[in-house]
Motif scaffolding. Structure first.
Motif, PDB file in Angstrom:
ATOM      1  N   GLU A  58       0.819  -1.216   0.000  1.00  0.00           N
ATOM      2  CA  GLU A  58       0.000   0.000   0.000  1.00  0.00           C
ATOM      3  C   GLU A  58       0.855   1.269   0.000  1.00  0.00           C
ATOM      4  OE1 GLU A  58      -3.466   0.060   2.660  1.00  0.00           O
ATOM      5  OE2 GLU A  58      -2.733   2.005   3.366  1.00  0.00           O
ATOM      6  N   ASP A  59       1.960   1.271   0.785  1.00  0.00           N
ATOM      7  CA  ASP A  59       2.765   2.490   0.882  1.00  0.00           C
ATOM      8  C   ASP A  59       3.389   2.868  -0.457  1.00  0.00           C
ATOM      9  OD1 ASP A  59       4.265   0.188   1.013  1.00  0.00           O
ATOM     10  OD2 ASP A  59       5.788   1.028   2.339  1.00  0.00           O
ATOM     11  N   ILE A  60       3.860   1.886  -1.230  1.00  0.00           N
ATOM     12  CA  ILE A  60       4.459   2.184  -2.542  1.00  0.00           C
ATOM     13  C   ILE A  60       3.384   2.640  -3.526  1.00  0.00           C
ATOM     14  CG2 ILE A  60       5.694   1.190  -4.511  1.00  0.00           C
ATOM     15  CD1 ILE A  60       7.110  -0.666  -2.555  1.00  0.00           C
ATOM     16  N   LYS A  64       3.112   6.322  -5.685  1.00  0.00           N
ATOM     17  CA  LYS A  64       2.977   6.396  -7.141  1.00  0.00           C
ATOM     18  C   LYS A  64       1.705   7.151  -7.544  1.00  0.00           C
ATOM     19  CE  LYS A  64       5.755   2.420  -8.538  1.00  0.00           C
ATOM     20  NZ  LYS A  64       6.571   3.171  -9.509  1.00  0.00           N
ATOM     21  N   LEU A  65       0.615   6.921  -6.820  1.00  0.00           N
ATOM     22  CA  LEU A  65      -0.646   7.584  -7.171  1.00  0.00           C
ATOM     23  C   LEU A  65      -0.558   9.101  -6.991  1.00  0.00           C
ATOM     24  CD1 LEU A  65      -3.280   5.127  -5.612  1.00  0.00           C
ATOM     25  CD2 LEU A  65      -2.720   5.439  -8.029  1.00  0.00           C
ATOM     26  N   LYS A  66       0.258   9.554  -6.037  1.00  0.00           N
ATOM     27  CA  LYS A  66       0.372  11.003  -5.787  1.00  0.00           C
ATOM     28  C   LYS A  66       0.877  11.763  -7.014  1.00  0.00           C
ATOM     29  CE  LYS A  66       1.338  10.776  -0.801  1.00  0.00           C
ATOM     30  NZ  LYS A  66       2.409  10.912   0.219  1.00  0.00           N
ATOM     31  N   MET A  67       1.556  11.074  -7.938  1.00  0.00           N
ATOM     32  CA  MET A  67       2.187  11.762  -9.076  1.00  0.00           C
ATOM     33  C   MET A  67       1.368  11.696 -10.361  1.00  0.00           C
ATOM     34  SD  MET A  67       6.237  10.958  -8.656  1.00  0.00           S
ATOM     35  CE  MET A  67       6.154   9.197  -8.414  1.00  0.00           C
ATOM     36  N   LYS A 164      -6.790  10.653   3.866  1.00  0.00           N
ATOM     37  CA  LYS A 164      -7.039  11.205   2.541  1.00  0.00           C
ATOM     38  C   LYS A 164      -5.732  11.816   2.023  1.00  0.00           C
ATOM     39  CE  LYS A 164      -9.893  14.736   0.240  1.00  0.00           C
ATOM     40  NZ  LYS A 164     -10.947  15.755   0.473  1.00  0.00           N
ATOM     41  N   TYR A 165      -5.329  11.420   0.827  1.00  0.00           N
ATOM     42  CA  TYR A 165      -4.105  11.943   0.211  1.00  0.00           C
ATOM     43  C   TYR A 165      -4.478  12.794  -0.998  1.00  0.00           C
ATOM     44  CZ  TYR A 165      -1.928   8.247   2.962  1.00  0.00           C
ATOM     45  OH  TYR A 165      -1.519   7.440   3.990  1.00  0.00           O
ATOM     46  N   MET A 166      -3.765  13.890  -1.191  1.00  0.00           N
ATOM     47  CA  MET A 166      -4.015  14.734  -2.353  1.00  0.00           C
ATOM     48  C   MET A 166      -3.260  14.191  -3.566  1.00  0.00           C
ATOM     49  SD  MET A 166      -6.173  16.704  -1.136  1.00  0.00           S
ATOM     50  CE  MET A 166      -6.445  17.656  -2.644  1.00  0.00           C
ATOM     51  N   GLY A 167      -3.904  14.213  -4.725  1.00  0.00           N
ATOM     52  CA  GLY A 167      -3.257  13.786  -5.963  1.00  0.00           C
ATOM     53  C   GLY A 167      -2.587  14.966  -6.656  1.00  0.00           C
ATOM     54  N   GLY A 233       2.503   9.810 -15.524  1.00  0.00           N
ATOM     55  CA  GLY A 233       1.399   9.203 -16.261  1.00  0.00           C
ATOM     56  C   GLY A 233       1.621   9.094 -17.738  1.00  0.00           C
ATOM     57  N   GLY A 234       2.268   8.037 -18.191  1.00  0.00           N
ATOM     58  CA  GLY A 234       2.327   7.811 -19.620  1.00  0.00           C
ATOM     59  C   GLY A 234       3.700   7.450 -20.145  1.00  0.00           C
TER      60      GLY A 234
END
Length: 404
Positions: A58-60, A64-67, A164-167, A233-234
């Motif tokens: 989950e931590d990794i 990654k999702l934050k970026m 809650k984490y900000m993207g 992303g991409g």
């Protein structure tokens, strides 16, 4: 409790009938970013994307999702069976995982199942009273509590979250078409690429290389920078343009004060041809107004004269410190300041024209075999697909080991 991550949209929610296309692209980008974790399952809906972790770390995944552009915020969630007793036990369990001494909390219930027997106020009151009874150290606070326990009442189950984490916000890469980025290896152009990607642009990175005047390390630096940008992303296509012959011809035939202007015009002509061949819609550069001789208003006007293609300069109005701040934030700064020369510095004139005259530029260009030089450069491009920073790093490491 079953663990998932719930992705929330920001700007995507305003896209009306196009929303589904944006969500589909975001889902693809998340899948690419989490390519190293084949156990995860990504499920889309019009309101959220859910990621089933199935044992993935989950931590990794969170880092990654934050970026990834297009994500407004996200939360790890627990999926609870639709019985109140199960929910009550889960609420106490998740709070007990936190440090509670002297802390405040609130229960924040949302109800999409409007047929559920209790409304949001009922559930907030019942669960709040339960927490106060079993964890007397805690106090209720409705605004800015230390712990916010969110309960979503869905049709088939409860969703429970405490964090809650900000993207990264912005638009999913790929939803605004394709653009060609002139990637020099300095500080500015990777930042320009990052900002283009934030508005949904898929990047093709073009780099001009002049061996033996420029080193393999200089070229490698730009590939490493492109690999960094994939984190947002991409996939990025990196194209190396052989530029030695053109620079040698310009140095021989053109008065020194105009070599910089004509070099930049040749670069733009070639970049524009690549843009056309790769079906891209615009050229992006890291030019910042007034930073160097080629970035005065007069120089930009003369250089632009070679094309009608939109030239977008995301950092044009920023000063250097603002650009450096973003470069550090996206982790390209340390790569960019590596002291390897690039093709713009090796033949740099001592006194470049800051207000070049277009008629003189055209007269001097008449001394060059323009079509032949451009054609030979385009025939010898080197194309590298960079899928992710990790995959590229692994390939680079393997290449080094193969040589030993």
């Amino acid at each position: 409790m079953e663990t998932m991550i719930q992705i929330r949209f920001g700007e995507l929610s305003t896209k009306g009938k196009n929303k589904k296309r944006f969500i589909n692209q975001l889902s693809k980008n998340i899948h690419i970013a989490l390519y190293d974790f084949p156990s995860i399952v990504i499920k889309e809906s019009l309101d959220h994307i859910f990621i089933e972790l199935n044992g993935a770390p989950e931590d990794i995944i969170i880092e990654k999702l934050k970026m990834i552009f297009g994500i407004q915020s996200f939360s790890p969630i627990y999926v609870i069976p639709k019985q109140y007793d199960s929910l009550a036990k889960a609420v106490i369990a998740v709070i007990e995982e936190e440090e509670t001494a002297g802390k405040t909390f609130k229960i924040d219930t949302r109800r999409s199942d409007h047929f559920y027997e209790w409304n949001t106020n009922d559930l907030n009151s019942k669960l709040g009273a339960l927490v106060l009874e079993q964890l007397p150290d805690l106090k209720v606070k409705m605004k800015q509590p230390d712990l916010s326990i969110r309960v979503d009442v869905k049709e088939k189950n409860f969703l429970l979250s405490t964090k809650k984490y900000m993207g990264a916000g912005g638009l999913p890469v790929g939803t605004s078409g394709k653009g060609v980025l002139m990637l020099s290896g300095g500080i500015d152009s990777p930042v320009a690429g990052y900002l283009a990607m934030k508005r949904g642009v898929r990047i093709v990175a073009v780099h001009f290389s002049s061996p033996p005047y420029t080193s393999p390390q200089s070229l490698q630096k730009t590939k490493d920078l492109a690999a960094k940008l994939t984190n947002f992303g991409g996939v990025i296509t990196h194209i190396e343009v052989p530029f030695s012959e053109i620079q040698e011809e310009i140095k021989t035939a053109i008065p020194e004060g105009y070599t910089m202007t004509i070099t930049r015009r040749m670069m733009l002509r070639i970049t524009d041809a690549i843009r056309d061949n790769w079906s891209a819609l615009a050229v992006f550069t890291g030019e910042s107004l007034g930073q160097v001789a080629s970035q005065t208003m007069e120089s930009i006007q003369v250089i632009n004269e070679v094309t009608n293609t939109p030239i977008i300069r995301p950092v044009a109005t920023m000063d250097k410190l603002e650009i450096i701040e973003i470069a550090k934030k996206i982790d390209t700064f340390e790569l960019s300041i590596q002291p390897f020369e690039d093709c713009c510095t090796i033949f740099a004139p001592k006194s470049p024209k800051t207000k070049p005259h277009l008629d003189k530029v055209k007269r001097y260009e008449g001394k060059l075999d323009m079509d032949g030089l451009i054609e030979r450069a385009l025939e010898n491009l080197t194309v590298t697909k960079i899928r992710s920073e990790k995959e590229y790093s692994d390939l680079k490491q393997k290449s080094v080991l193969d040589l030993l």
